[in-house]
Scaffold this active site. Structure first.
Site, mmCIF file in Angstrom:
data_model
loop_
_atom_site.group_PDB
_atom_site.id
_atom_site.type_symbol
_atom_site.label_atom_id
_atom_site.label_comp_id
_atom_site.label_asym_id
_atom_site.label_seq_id
_atom_site.Cartn_x
_atom_site.Cartn_y
_atom_site.Cartn_z
ATOM 1 C CE LYS A 72 2.764 -1.713 -0.619
ATOM 2 N NZ LYS A 72 3.173 -2.591 0.462
ATOM 3 C CD GLN B 174 1.321 -4.365 3.278
ATOM 4 O OE1 GLN B 174 1.115 -4.391 2.063
ATOM 5 N NE2 GLN B 174 2.245 -3.582 3.815
ATOM 6 C CG ASP C 122 6.827 -6.505 -1.552
ATOM 7 O OD1 ASP C 122 7.330 -5.560 -2.186
ATOM 8 O OD2 ASP C 122 6.161 -6.352 -0.523
#
Ligand code: NAP
Length: 233
Positions: free
Chosen positions: A2, A46, A69
């Site tokens: 990422k 994360q 996200d």
């Protein structure tokens, strides 16, 4: 991957490591300060966080505005309500792939195996938004193979290597494999679908590695670009 891809397209990244010494309170302070910082356009938590951190509270604190996200309760609520907002990166990648290959969804029967908040549930909502008729399967589903055989579009988000067998797939259907699993018997990741035999039955199928994984990163970065553009308006 990422961070590397982000840097390649000119997105500056900063990593805050949640080590065992970081408390819930400190992490919430970090989120608050970045929420207020106008030079930060997106915040990615994360998953999974260490067990001493309450992930639900962190996600609630993050909210929807910088949730690139797309899986905070606020973002998922907006998706469920049909309101604009960042869509969850993995399902967004799946929908983008289907759109790219001009696979029509309207009126199609979609079966999703898995009901997590990062893949299964948002994928179901997004397929519903695209006018598919959607069924979500999970570990308590009875006769999963028979249910899968009804699907025009089958999405596997289970987290079990090669779980979906070719006999479960309706000939000519489209199979999306969101899984990636580390296994002892092979270098690299293995999907949730038994790819070799399944690819002889499906009309379209996503491979692992490749397929959904890179599309997830691309979708995440697209969300960051959108977040930055919104601040310019
Ligand atoms: P998860 O939170 O563990 O959810 C797994 C889901 O599968 C659960 O809903 C579970 O049902 C269901 N399940 C487990 N065993 C089952 C069975 N025997 N029959 C039917 N359903 C069963 O996993 P996740 O986070 O959604 O991830 C799923 C997969 O996608 C993993 O391989 C993960 O690595 C991958 N993933 C990929 C990306 C990407 O970027 N490509 C992103 C995220 C995740 P219950 O709810 O009943 O327990």
């Amino acid at each position: 991957m990422k961070r590397r891809w982000a840097e390649q397209i000119g997105i500056k990244t900063e990593q805050f490591d949640v080590e065992p010494i970081v408390t819930q309170w400190q992490l919430e302070e970090e989120i608050d300060s970045r929420n207020k910082d106008s030079t930060v356009h997106g915040i990615l938590v994360q998953h999974p966080l260490p067990p001493h951190i309450d992930e639900d509270r962190i996600l609630e604190r993050l909210g929807a505005k910088k949730d690139v996200d797309g899986f905070t309760p606020e973002s998922l609520g907006r998706l469920a309500s049909g309101l604009p907002g960042f869509r969850c990166a993995t399902p967004l990648g799946i929908l983008t792939l289907l759109d790219h290959y001009q696979i029509s969804l309207s009126g199609k029967r979609a079966v999703i195996i898995g009901r997590s908040r990062i893949v299964g549930k948002p994928a179901a909502l997004m397929l519903l938004e695209a006018n598919a008729t959607v069924t979500i399967a999970h570990s308590k589903t009875v006769d999963l193979p028979a249910l899968c055989r009804e699907a025009d579009i089958l999405v596997a988000a289970v987290g079990r290597p090669e779980f979906v067998k070719a006999e479960w797939i309706r000939p000519g259907s489209v199979v999306i494999d969101a899984g990636y699993n580390k296994v002892a018997w092979r270098d690299g990741d293995v999907g949730d679908v038994d790819f070799g035999p399944a690819s002889e039955v499906a009309s379209w199928i996503t491979p692992v590695p490749g397929g959904v994984g890179p599309m997830t990163v691309a979708s995440l970065l697209a969300n960051v670009v959108q977040a930055a553009e919104q601040t310019l308006r």
